[in-house]
Design a protein around this motif. Sequence first.
Motif, PDB file in Angstrom:
ATOM      1  N   VAL A 148      23.524  32.110 -43.797  1.00 19.39           N
ATOM      2  CA  VAL A 148      23.423  31.477 -45.117  1.00 19.39           C
ATOM      3  C   VAL A 148      24.097  32.373 -46.161  1.00 19.39           C
ATOM      4  CG1 VAL A 148      21.821  30.741 -46.929  1.00 19.39           C
ATOM      5  CG2 VAL A 148      21.369  30.136 -44.543  1.00 19.39           C
ATOM      6  N   GLU A 149      23.868  33.665 -46.066  1.00 16.52           N
ATOM      7  CA  GLU A 149      24.464  34.601 -47.029  1.00 16.52           C
ATOM      8  C   GLU A 149      25.998  34.593 -46.914  1.00 16.52           C
ATOM      9  OE1 GLU A 149      22.886  36.099 -49.368  1.00 16.52           O
ATOM     10  OE2 GLU A 149      24.662  37.148 -50.135  1.00 16.52           O
ATOM     11  N   ILE A 150      26.492  34.576 -45.685  1.00 16.55           N
ATOM     12  CA  ILE A 150      27.944  34.577 -45.484  1.00 16.55           C
ATOM     13  C   ILE A 150      28.554  33.284 -46.027  1.00 16.55           C
ATOM     14  CG2 ILE A 150      29.735  34.468 -43.694  1.00 16.55           C
ATOM     15  CD1 ILE A 150      27.945  36.380 -42.032  1.00 16.55           C
ATOM     16  N   ALA A 151      27.901  32.166 -45.731  1.00 19.95           N
ATOM     17  CA  ALA A 151      28.412  30.874 -46.216  1.00 19.95           C
ATOM     18  C   ALA A 151      28.362  30.836 -47.742  1.00 19.95           C
ATOM     19  CB  ALA A 151      27.594  29.745 -45.614  1.00 19.95           C
ATOM     20  N   HIS A 152      27.312  31.403 -48.310  1.00 21.59           N
ATOM     21  CA  HIS A 152      27.193  31.435 -49.773  1.00 21.59           C
ATOM     22  C   HIS A 152      28.318  32.280 -50.381  1.00 21.59           C
ATOM     23  CE1 HIS A 152      25.840  32.254 -53.763  1.00 21.59           C
ATOM     24  NE2 HIS A 152      25.651  33.530 -53.489  1.00 21.59           N
ATOM     25  N   GLN A 153      28.557  33.451 -49.816  1.00 15.74           N
ATOM     26  CA  GLN A 153      29.606  34.325 -50.374  1.00 15.74           C
ATOM     27  C   GLN A 153      30.987  33.693 -50.256  1.00 15.74           C
ATOM     28  OE1 GLN A 153      29.468  38.474 -49.253  1.00 15.74           O
ATOM     29  NE2 GLN A 153      27.260  38.593 -49.528  1.00 15.74           N
ATOM     30  N   GLY A 154      31.172  32.841 -49.253  1.00 13.85           N
ATOM     31  CA  GLY A 154      32.462  32.180 -49.090  1.00 13.85           C
ATOM     32  C   GLY A 154      32.574  30.897 -49.895  1.00 13.85           C
ATOM     33  N   GLY A 155      31.523  30.548 -50.656  1.00 10.83           N
ATOM     34  CA  GLY A 155      31.606  29.383 -51.522  1.00 10.83           C
ATOM     35  C   GLY A 155      31.310  28.060 -50.835  1.00 10.83           C
ATOM     36  N   LEU A 156      30.733  28.124 -49.645  1.00 11.52           N
ATOM     37  CA  LEU A 156      30.412  26.866 -48.963  1.00 11.52           C
ATOM     38  C   LEU A 156      29.276  26.143 -49.689  1.00 11.52           C
ATOM     39  CD1 LEU A 156      31.755  25.756 -46.405  1.00 11.52           C
ATOM     40  CD2 LEU A 156      29.823  26.607 -45.096  1.00 11.52           C
ATOM     41  N   GLY A 157      28.453  26.886 -50.363  1.00 12.78           N
ATOM     42  CA  GLY A 157      27.339  26.311 -51.111  1.00 12.78           C
ATOM     43  C   GLY A 157      26.532  27.436 -51.719  1.00 12.78           C
ATOM     44  N   TRP A 158      25.350  27.101 -52.231  1.00 16.79           N
ATOM     45  CA  TRP A 158      24.484  28.147 -52.780  1.00 16.79           C
ATOM     46  C   TRP A 158      23.147  28.101 -52.043  1.00 16.79           C
ATOM     47  CZ3 TRP A 158      24.961  23.364 -54.868  1.00 16.79           C
ATOM     48  CH2 TRP A 158      23.797  22.691 -55.247  1.00 16.79           C
ATOM     49  N   ARG A 159      22.406  29.202 -52.114  1.00 15.90           N
ATOM     50  CA  ARG A 159      21.106  29.239 -51.464  1.00 15.90           C
ATOM     51  C   ARG A 159      20.100  28.552 -52.379  1.00 15.90           C
ATOM     52  NH1 ARG A 159      18.456  32.506 -47.543  1.00 15.90           N
ATOM     53  NH2 ARG A 159      20.228  33.905 -47.290  1.00 15.90           N
ATOM     54  N   GLY A 160      19.508  27.461 -51.886  1.00 15.21           N
ATOM     55  CA  GLY A 160      18.503  26.752 -52.679  1.00 15.21           C
ATOM     56  C   GLY A 160      17.210  27.543 -52.737  1.00 15.21           C
ATOM     57  N   LYS A 161      16.297  27.102 -53.614  1.00 13.47           N
ATOM     58  CA  LYS A 161      15.027  27.833 -53.754  1.00 13.47           C
ATOM     59  C   LYS A 161      14.208  27.764 -52.467  1.00 13.47           C
ATOM     60  CE  LYS A 161      14.946  27.378 -58.752  1.00 13.47           C
ATOM     61  NZ  LYS A 161      14.377  26.705 -59.934  1.00 13.47           N
ATOM     62  N   HIS A 162      14.518  26.810 -51.588  1.00 18.67           N
ATOM     63  CA  HIS A 162      13.831  26.740 -50.291  1.00 18.67           C
ATOM     64  C   HIS A 162      14.463  27.680 -49.265  1.00 18.67           C
ATOM     65  CE1 HIS A 162      17.315  24.348 -49.840  1.00 18.67           C
ATOM     66  NE2 HIS A 162      16.776  23.137 -49.813  1.00 18.67           N
ATOM     67  N   THR A 163      15.534  28.368 -49.670  1.00 13.19           N
ATOM     68  CA  THR A 163      16.273  29.401 -48.915  1.00 13.19           C
ATOM     69  C   THR A 163      17.370  28.832 -48.009  1.00 13.19           C
ATOM     70  OG1 THR A 163      14.899  29.642 -46.912  1.00 13.19           O
ATOM     71  CG2 THR A 163      14.204  30.902 -48.855  1.00 13.19           C
ATOM     72  N   LEU A 164      17.498  27.508 -47.926  1.00 15.48           N
ATOM     73  CA  LEU A 164      18.580  26.925 -47.123  1.00 15.48           C
ATOM     74  C   LEU A 164      19.845  26.820 -47.967  1.00 15.48           C
ATOM     75  CD1 LEU A 164      16.452  24.004 -45.646  1.00 15.48           C
ATOM     76  CD2 LEU A 164      17.046  26.143 -44.500  1.00 15.48           C
ATOM     77  N   LEU A 165      20.977  26.683 -47.302  1.00 16.17           N
ATOM     78  CA  LEU A 165      22.227  26.510 -48.041  1.00 16.17           C
ATOM     79  C   LEU A 165      22.306  25.073 -48.551  1.00 16.17           C
ATOM     80  CD1 LEU A 165      24.776  28.400 -48.532  1.00 16.17           C
ATOM     81  CD2 LEU A 165      25.964  26.786 -47.059  1.00 16.17           C
ATOM     82  N   LEU A 166      22.777  24.927 -49.762  1.00 15.14           N
ATOM     83  CA  LEU A 166      22.889  23.612 -50.406  1.00 15.14           C
ATOM     84  C   LEU A 166      24.308  23.388 -50.879  1.00 15.14           C
ATOM     85  CD1 LEU A 166      20.012  23.006 -52.986  1.00 15.14           C
ATOM     86  CD2 LEU A 166      20.718  21.506 -51.128  1.00 15.14           C
TER      87      LEU A 166
END
Length: 353
Positions: A148-166
């Motif tokens: 999730v962190e890697i996908a977030h850093q690459g701009g695939l999405g952001w980490r939602g408050k539930h901790t999943l990628l959105l």
Amino acid sequence: MMPALPCPHALKLLLTQNALDLGFDAVSVTRPDLREATLRLQAWLDAGHHGEMNFMRQHAALRADPTALHPGTLRVISVCMPYLTTPLSEAETALTDPDRGYISRYALGRDYHKVLRSRLQQLAHRLEQHWGPFNYRVFTDSAPVLEVEIAHQGGLGWRGKHTLLLRRDGGSFFFLGEIYTDLPLPVDAPVEDHCGTCQSCIDVCPTQAILGPYRLDAQRCISYLTIELKGAIPEPLRPLIGNRIYGCDDCQLVCPWNRFAQQSPVSDFAPRRVLQSDQLVALFSWDETRFNDQLAGSAIRRIGHERWLRNIAVALGNGPPQSQAIAALHQRQDHPSALVREHVNWALRRLSE
Ligand code: SF4
């Protein structure tokens, strides 16, 4: 004569086109810096929120450093693949029918590990056709990867408050996969958080497992309790589980961004008929052979027959006190597993209250 190598930007276009062609919904490239994420993970582990998931403690150095996990890594390609093949209204229907067991949407079809791994390999092979042989390794939730962190850093999405990628145009009902590679691809920028003041996922969680924004206590999470936990489900949490027999999607179902969730083009993720149609008492009647046969190739099979019965016993205990349910539970009172017997007796007591 060898064909000319494409420039990195042209290769990135090829990557995106081929990823979409293979059923992925989006793709991003990053050179992740995982130092802060690793510190947050350590704090989460130190608080004991991982429960029995001791594998999260292992391989910390590999998790923190992509080049330690796969030497030579310069970039990490992240991809996402939607897995919904039915409307979300069907999830609501299953959740509100006490005679049926609710199964997390990702697990209704074929085990995603095999599907994703195969598609990621195909994607890498297609890039090899243009670039020539290169150094890579694919991952699908199978190694110490902070995906999730890697996908977030690459701009695939952001980490939602539930901790999943959105994702703005895709919600959160998708799988993630990664290719660690030495290809010098241009990197993408992170996207902003779009949760704003919303906290619907925190409020809706049946067991209040989301302690606050981005803080999940896995020990209270129904996905952990029904899938990862090997022993007895804590009694105070059992009534809160309702009819969820494998995982939980409540935090995703309530999320406004899932109005934009995509349907999957991958037929492997289509639900098995038996998981959609059979009632709890029918699923509870499966012996171990039938469990293994019906769920061959499914992610559910990995919890084993004993935990399957444990979970269904809890769901039956949370349902109406119908004679069929009570008879089915009585038939399991002498089950060789003490774990099953204890949950069956709990359910019978609850139905007689
Ligand atoms: S429900 Fe609201 S707070 Fe939770 S992840 Fe979705 S947008 Fe963010």
